[in-house]
Enzyme design. Structure first.
Site, mmCIF file in Angstrom:
data_model
loop_
_atom_site.group_PDB
_atom_site.id
_atom_site.type_symbol
_atom_site.label_atom_id
_atom_site.label_comp_id
_atom_site.label_asym_id
_atom_site.label_seq_id
_atom_site.Cartn_x
_atom_site.Cartn_y
_atom_site.Cartn_z
ATOM 1 N N HIS A 51 7.223 -9.000 -34.522
ATOM 2 C CA HIS A 51 8.529 -9.663 -34.495
ATOM 3 C C HIS A 51 8.781 -10.115 -35.929
ATOM 4 O O HIS A 51 8.386 -11.214 -36.312
ATOM 5 C CB HIS A 51 8.512 -10.874 -33.549
ATOM 6 C CG HIS A 51 8.340 -10.489 -32.117
ATOM 7 N ND1 HIS A 51 9.278 -9.765 -31.431
ATOM 8 C CD2 HIS A 51 7.329 -10.716 -31.248
ATOM 9 C CE1 HIS A 51 8.870 -9.565 -30.189
ATOM 10 N NE2 HIS A 51 7.688 -10.126 -30.053
ATOM 11 N N GLU A 71 5.654 -5.028 -30.092
ATOM 12 C CA GLU A 71 6.906 -5.722 -29.727
ATOM 13 C C GLU A 71 7.883 -5.713 -30.896
ATOM 14 O O GLU A 71 8.502 -6.733 -31.222
ATOM 15 C CB GLU A 71 6.607 -7.168 -29.293
ATOM 16 C CG GLU A 71 5.573 -7.254 -28.180
ATOM 17 C CD GLU A 71 5.319 -8.676 -27.672
ATOM 18 O OE1 GLU A 71 6.098 -9.587 -27.975
ATOM 19 O OE2 GLU A 71 4.311 -8.851 -26.950
ATOM 20 N N GLU A 128 -1.823 -13.875 -27.676
ATOM 21 C CA GLU A 128 -1.486 -15.058 -28.492
ATOM 22 C C GLU A 128 -2.462 -16.235 -28.361
ATOM 23 O O GLU A 128 -2.050 -17.365 -28.103
ATOM 24 C CB GLU A 128 -0.053 -15.532 -28.159
ATOM 25 C CG GLU A 128 0.992 -14.462 -28.326
ATOM 26 C CD GLU A 128 2.406 -14.933 -28.002
ATOM 27 O OE1 GLU A 128 2.571 -16.061 -27.501
ATOM 28 O OE2 GLU A 128 3.350 -14.171 -28.252
HETATM 29 C C1 XIL Z 1 9.506 -12.764 -23.906
HETATM 30 C C2 XIL Z 1 10.573 -12.071 -23.068
HETATM 31 O O1 XIL Z 1 11.195 -11.087 -23.855
HETATM 32 C C3 XIL Z 1 11.573 -13.071 -22.562
HETATM 33 O O2 XIL Z 1 12.486 -12.459 -21.664
HETATM 34 C C4 XIL Z 1 10.858 -14.218 -21.852
HETATM 35 O O3 XIL Z 1 11.794 -15.193 -21.488
HETATM 36 C C5 XIL Z 1 9.802 -14.822 -22.750
HETATM 37 O O4 XIL Z 1 8.919 -13.816 -23.188
HETATM 38 N N1 XIL Z 1 5.652 -12.395 -27.201
HETATM 39 C C6 XIL Z 1 5.284 -11.754 -26.046
HETATM 40 C C7 XIL Z 1 6.306 -11.403 -25.028
HETATM 41 O O5 XIL Z 1 4.107 -11.380 -25.908
HETATM 42 O O6 XIL Z 1 5.799 -11.439 -23.728
HETATM 43 C C8 XIL Z 1 7.508 -12.306 -25.134
HETATM 44 O O7 XIL Z 1 8.511 -11.836 -24.236
HETATM 45 C C9 XIL Z 1 8.010 -12.352 -26.544
HETATM 46 C C10 XIL Z 1 6.968 -12.901 -27.466
#
Ligand code: XIL
Length: 340
Positions: free
Chosen positions: A220, A248, A144
């Site tokens: 997402h 993810e 990110e």
């Molecule tokens: C999220 C986790 O799922 C949560 O438990 C934590 O509190 C915050 O991070 N993008 C990512 C992940 O790359 O690492 C994130 O995971 C969600 C968004």
């Protein structure tokens, strides 16, 4: 009547032969996992064992948890997940070495010149990658780094280390030359400037001979995410020639967190169609570029969208609050059977 009986019989045979999602696809498939749930929750553990071929630590390899003090690493929970993956024959994906989020307080408080910051980050990356050398197939090296407008996201790393992305890839590669190294990010659909910044980064790293092997598209997304925009992101990503990881995946149905939201059949089936679309598009990627698909969490109940964003009426995954397969699971596995 006869035809219906034959069709039912055929679909029964097919589902009896391939009862799990992992068997319905030719690429690695998995989810992020949490070691506490793996230990305590049998239904959760069963799904991880039977449905997946690949695992990612949801949190326990991030800086905050794996490097809690300047002079101390804590590999205990990451190791638990890796041991579970090894014992159950799964691939392990590493997430994540460099991120602006979930950074321990001691790093935020750190004072030093550019050289000192570089040595901090280098030693973090190299200690973690060396610890898991040979056990982790690929790493999200940098996570990110770009804002929606395509500019570099201000962060501890961007602020203190010029060219930190390239350096991070180099350092990770030095510690495990066999690991597949990814740049991972979210929300490229409908954000052409962000997408372009990522493509420019890939081109720049390749031109300079910096080892980058894959692009992680977090995915997402929402039930309403536009398919032409998602397809465009995939098409542009494929053109880089890198491996593509849908890293993810979840599909939100109540992104505005409407407190009166009801997860009714209509939205559930639109969500199922969206899952089908994502999988079908992914299956069109050349096999050599398919690193796999990873869901973010296993059941709706454990979804980070509920916990992190406090959206109690969110149902973004294939398993329900009781760890039962949702209709979207069945729709997906049936549609994959007809394709394979
Ligand atoms: C999220 C986790 O799922 C949560 O438990 C934590 O509190 C915050 O991070 N993008 C990512 C992940 O790359 O690492 C994130 O995971 C969600 C968004």
């Amino acid at each position: 009547m006869k035809l219906i009986t034959i069709l039912l019989g055929l679909s029964y045979c097919l589902s009896a032969q391939k009862p799990h999602l992992k068997e319905a696809v030719k690429f690695p498939l998995g989810s992020s996992v949490n070691p506490r749930l793996l230990n305590e929750n049998e239904a959760y553990r069963n799904i991880a064992t039977t449905e997946w071929t690949s695992l990612t630590a949801e949190n326990h390899m991030k800086m905050m948890l794996i490097h809690p003090a300047a002079d101390r690493f804590d590999f205990s929970k990451g190791d638990e997940i890796v041991n579970f993956a090894t014992a159950s024959g799964k691939r392990m994906h590493g997430h994540t070495l460099v991120w602006h989020n979930q950074v321990p307080q001691w790093m935020k408080d750190f004072q030093g010149d550019q050289k000192a910051w570089e040595s901090l980050l280098k030693s973090h990356i190299q200690t973690v990658v060396s610890h898991y050398k040979g056990k982790i197939a690929g790493w999200d090296v940098v996570n990110e780094s770009f804002l929606d407008d395509g500019s570099l996201r201000p962060s501890l790393w961007a602020d203190h280390i010029p060219d930190y992305i390239a350096k991070s890839f180099q350092w990770a590669h030095e510690s495990d030359p066999g690991a597949i190294l990814f740049y991972n990010d979210y929300g490229q659909d409908g954000k052409p400037k962000k997408m372009q910044a990522i493509l420019d980064l890939v081109a720049d790293l390749k031109r300079r001979g910096i080892p980058i092997h894959g692009l992680g598209l977090q995915m997402h997304i929402n039930v309403d995410s536009k398919r032409n925009e998602l397809q465009e992101v995939l098409d542009k990503s494929i053109k880089t020639g890198l491996k593509i990881h849908l890293s993810e995946l979840d599909i939100a149905v109540n992104p505005k967190n409407n407190p009166d939201f009801i997860y009714e059949e209509k939205v559930a089936s639109a969500q199922a169609e969206q899952f089908n679309f994502v999988f079908k598009s992914y299956m069109k990627i050349p096999a050599a570029q398919q690193y796999g698909i990873t869901f973010w969490n296993i059941s709706d109940k454990d979804s980070w969208l509920r916990g992190y964003f406090k959206r109690p009426k969110e149902y973004p995954l294939l398993f329900d609050d009781k760890y039962a397969k949702k209709p979207a699971y069945t729709t997906l596995i049936n549609s994959l059977h007809t394709l394979n």
